[in-house]
Design a protein around this motif. Sequence first.
Motif, PDB file in Angstrom:
ATOM      1  N   PRO A   6       0.858  -1.230  -0.289  1.00 24.82           N
ATOM      2  CA  PRO A   6      -0.015  -0.032   0.005  1.00 24.82           C
ATOM      3  C   PRO A   6       0.801   1.310   0.030  1.00 24.82           C
ATOM      4  N   TYR A   7       0.291   2.232  -0.579  1.00 24.13           N
ATOM      5  CA  TYR A   7       0.824   3.844  -0.512  1.00 24.13           C
ATOM      6  C   TYR A   7       1.029   4.178   1.036  1.00 24.13           C
ATOM      7  N   PRO A   8       1.983   4.492   1.737  1.00 20.26           N
ATOM      8  CA  PRO A   8       2.114   4.737   2.951  1.00 20.26           C
ATOM      9  C   PRO A   8       1.793   6.141   3.266  1.00 20.26           C
ATOM     10  N   ALA A   9       1.088   6.502   4.319  1.00 16.97           N
ATOM     11  CA  ALA A   9       0.921   7.797   4.843  1.00 16.97           C
ATOM     12  C   ALA A   9       1.421   8.034   6.328  1.00 16.97           C
ATOM     13  N   ASP A  10       2.598   7.383   6.701  1.00 19.57           N
ATOM     14  CA  ASP A  10       3.058   7.011   8.012  1.00 19.57           C
ATOM     15  C   ASP A  10       4.045   8.290   8.120  1.00 19.57           C
ATOM     16  N   ASP A  11       4.867   8.114   9.437  1.00 16.36           N
ATOM     17  CA  ASP A  11       5.909   9.049   9.814  1.00 16.36           C
ATOM     18  C   ASP A  11       6.959   9.075   8.793  1.00 16.36           C
ATOM     19  N   LEU A  12       7.505   7.953   8.226  1.00 18.54           N
ATOM     20  CA  LEU A  12       8.583   7.996   7.106  1.00 18.54           C
ATOM     21  C   LEU A  12       8.032   8.597   5.888  1.00 18.54           C
ATOM     22  N   ALA A  13       6.715   8.688   5.422  1.00 20.27           N
ATOM     23  CA  ALA A  13       6.252   9.363   4.369  1.00 20.27           C
ATOM     24  C   ALA A  13       6.384  10.936   4.754  1.00 20.27           C
ATOM     25  N   ARG A  14       5.973  11.240   5.718  1.00 20.67           N
ATOM     26  CA  ARG A  14       5.857  12.622   6.283  1.00 20.67           C
ATOM     27  C   ARG A  14       7.194  13.194   6.154  1.00 20.67           C
ATOM     28  N   GLN A  15       8.113  12.442   6.489  1.00 13.22           N
ATOM     29  CA  GLN A  15       9.700  13.045   6.644  1.00 13.22           C
ATOM     30  C   GLN A  15      10.183  13.201   5.038  1.00 13.22           C
ATOM     31  N   ALA A  63      10.875  17.476   0.687  1.00 13.58           N
ATOM     32  CA  ALA A  63      10.460  17.932  -0.377  1.00 13.58           C
ATOM     33  C   ALA A  63       9.643  19.166  -0.430  1.00 13.58           C
ATOM     34  N   GLY A  64       9.585  19.538   0.811  1.00 14.61           N
ATOM     35  CA  GLY A  64       8.834  20.992   1.124  1.00 14.61           C
ATOM     36  C   GLY A  64       7.198  20.660   1.035  1.00 14.61           C
ATOM     37  N   LEU A  65       6.886  19.488   1.188  1.00 14.51           N
ATOM     38  CA  LEU A  65       5.497  19.167   1.018  1.00 14.51           C
ATOM     39  C   LEU A  65       4.890  18.747   2.533  1.00 14.51           C
ATOM     40  N   THR A  66       3.651  18.482   2.523  1.00 16.10           N
ATOM     41  CA  THR A  66       2.939  17.979   3.680  1.00 16.10           C
ATOM     42  C   THR A  66       1.733  17.028   2.808  1.00 16.10           C
ATOM     43  N   LEU A  67       1.056  16.257   3.761  1.00 17.50           N
ATOM     44  CA  LEU A  67      -0.168  15.498   3.173  1.00 17.50           C
ATOM     45  C   LEU A  67      -1.394  16.142   2.774  1.00 17.50           C
ATOM     46  N   ASP A  68      -1.147  17.544   3.086  1.00 18.07           N
ATOM     47  CA  ASP A  68      -2.318  18.514   2.772  1.00 18.07           C
ATOM     48  C   ASP A  68      -2.029  19.228   1.536  1.00 18.07           C
ATOM     49  N   ALA A 120       5.079  13.299  -5.604  1.00 18.43           N
ATOM     50  CA  ALA A 120       5.326  13.403  -4.316  1.00 18.43           C
ATOM     51  C   ALA A 120       5.944  12.119  -3.828  1.00 18.43           C
ATOM     52  N   PRO A 121       7.345  12.073  -3.427  1.00 13.58           N
ATOM     53  CA  PRO A 121       7.860  10.769  -2.607  1.00 13.58           C
ATOM     54  C   PRO A 121       7.449  10.381  -1.426  1.00 13.58           C
ATOM     55  N   LEU A 122       7.241   9.223  -1.067  1.00 16.65           N
ATOM     56  CA  LEU A 122       6.845   8.757   0.139  1.00 16.65           C
ATOM     57  C   LEU A 122       7.858   8.036   0.706  1.00 16.65           C
ATOM     58  N   ARG A 123       8.898   7.457   0.204  1.00 12.36           N
ATOM     59  CA  ARG A 123      10.054   7.072   0.662  1.00 12.36           C
ATOM     60  C   ARG A 123      11.110   7.415   0.071  1.00 12.36           C
ATOM     61  N   ARG A 124      12.461   7.480   0.835  1.00 13.66           N
ATOM     62  CA  ARG A 124      13.866   7.807   0.259  1.00 13.66           C
ATOM     63  C   ARG A 124      14.297   6.803  -1.041  1.00 13.66           C
TER      64      ARG A 124
END
Length: 608
Positions: free
Chosen positions: A356-365, A370-375, A384-388
């Motif tokens: 699944p596409y994550p929306a966890d702490d690693l994704a927020r980091q 990248a200068g983004l948030t979930l909002d 929008a990258p969700l992992r490194r």
Amino acid sequence: MASGSSPAGFHHGLSQPDQALTIRLAHCPAGADWTPVDHWLSAKLGLPIQPRSGSGGSTDDAAETIWRILQLAAELQRAARLPVFEPGRVLSRMPDESMPGAWLFTVAVPQLDHMPAPSLHAVYNAATALILGLAGDPASFAEPERLYAEVESQVLQPLRQALPLGKSSIHLLRTAHELDMPWRHLGNGLFQLGWGRHSHRVRHSKSESDSSLGVDAAQHKYVAAEWLRQFGLPAPTHTLLAEEGQAMQAAAAIGWPVVVKPADRDRGEGVTVGVESEESLRAAFQHASRFSKQVLVERMVPGTCHRLLVVRGRVLYAVRRHPIGVEGDGRSTIAERIQVANARRMALPAWNRPPPYPADDLARQELDRAGLTLDSILAPGAWAPLRRIESTDWGGVDEDFSTTLHPDNAAIAIQAAELFGLDIAGVDIISPDITHPWHENGAVINEVNSSPLLGASQSSLDSLPALMARLVPGDGRIPIEAVAGGDDALRVARARQRYWADRGLACYVASHALTEDPSGHAVPMAAQGLFARCTALLMNKHVDAIVMAVQTDELLETGLPVDRLNRVERVAGKVAAWNAGAITQAAGETEKTLALLLAHSSPLHSRA
């Protein structure tokens, strides 16, 4: 699993070895509407139902039911990574006299060598129950998650345990099937592609001619990098550690930021990139230590990882491996895009769903980096990258660079594969720009994978025909003939052997009692019977052609050892009877034996 079991034979015209099963339908749905059933199978299981051959649009509830059972059973086996590429066929049907309205169907279905019979029967029982349930009340299956769980636990997991095969195998074998290339399971996930001199054995994506020393070296990242450096190829700078206390000193010597990874794992397991502080270094070391007792602290190289698939001296594709992320549409937030992406994946059968596409702490980091948030709302086409990094656990996105790969980068990938003695290698190059030469932008060979995952991306799937062409000549077949009859069959078979010898082919003769090499000398074999002797020759890389002297009706019992004969000739005399491995004094089933041979032969080259 029975030990020493004989390989399955070809009886009923399938392209795979087959066996006959009896399926009892206790009831058939009278006047069933198959449209919602077929829609459910397509939408929920990804199984588009093929039209029943010979139906001419006519309605036959029993035939329609069994046809869907066969297709579903084949699909369930494929879901367990078993190479079953055709549903089979109905051989006969009759009313079950013990129960009014019930039917008994005899069907021919593909049979994989070394598959326990109870496991196979369980698949067809499950397929029968599901098709009857759908036909009776398709609306009750509208929410399939519970069904997915039951299929996974009761059908797929037992199948994988009974015959554990790698993820690459089914893609390789499907390609062989599409190329009309014969193949056979030899046990323990090892498959033979082709026959005789043209045969080649693979396991997962490992080739029989891979260097065992090279495989061992490639699997240890520290050793692999030493080999690459000594060979003059660009490799990472790193230090091999066994204790956490050494990590700070290593990072200081190498220079921040660093990458921390297990020394002997692949698929991105246990890897942490961009480590820039003592606290994050300790966490990264502990994470890597869960996967291996040896940990590498490595200088971080600018750029992105690219996978190059090298097969026998040629790069078949190159992709940039982006980490998992979501694409913007100019209207939705990143959190909403993640929900949409996960909804698409949830619509797939549970066993086909990527992570699944994550929306966890690693994704927020990563979003914060990248200068983004979930909002945040992304512009159309922005990502929008969700992992490194990309990994098997997290997934990712491949971008094809096969046509723009710089030749110098292709050259070092080929040299690396040759250095480790690998027929098939996944060479990972970290480069800021793979279209520019490595020696100008500081790129390095990060890993050399001796068993790269095949078929995981479209680029990989598209490369498989070319991969097969580099491993196996043509369609992998050799000429195989049969001469059937009495005493003259062996004499005529020897004459055909001389025919092939005159054309430069090493032709062997096999009968129920003997095997002869191209010089006419007897070849001692522990194998008994025509089927076993011919099967042994198919595994022999010195064999260019085979002529079978069919002097018994053994093949009615065993089936043919091959799916197709180039030529069949009948000679005078009747075949002898073959009973449970022994020849009896009674006359055998000559006409039935000949019919079996002709059914599997080329009509242009057969003489009945």
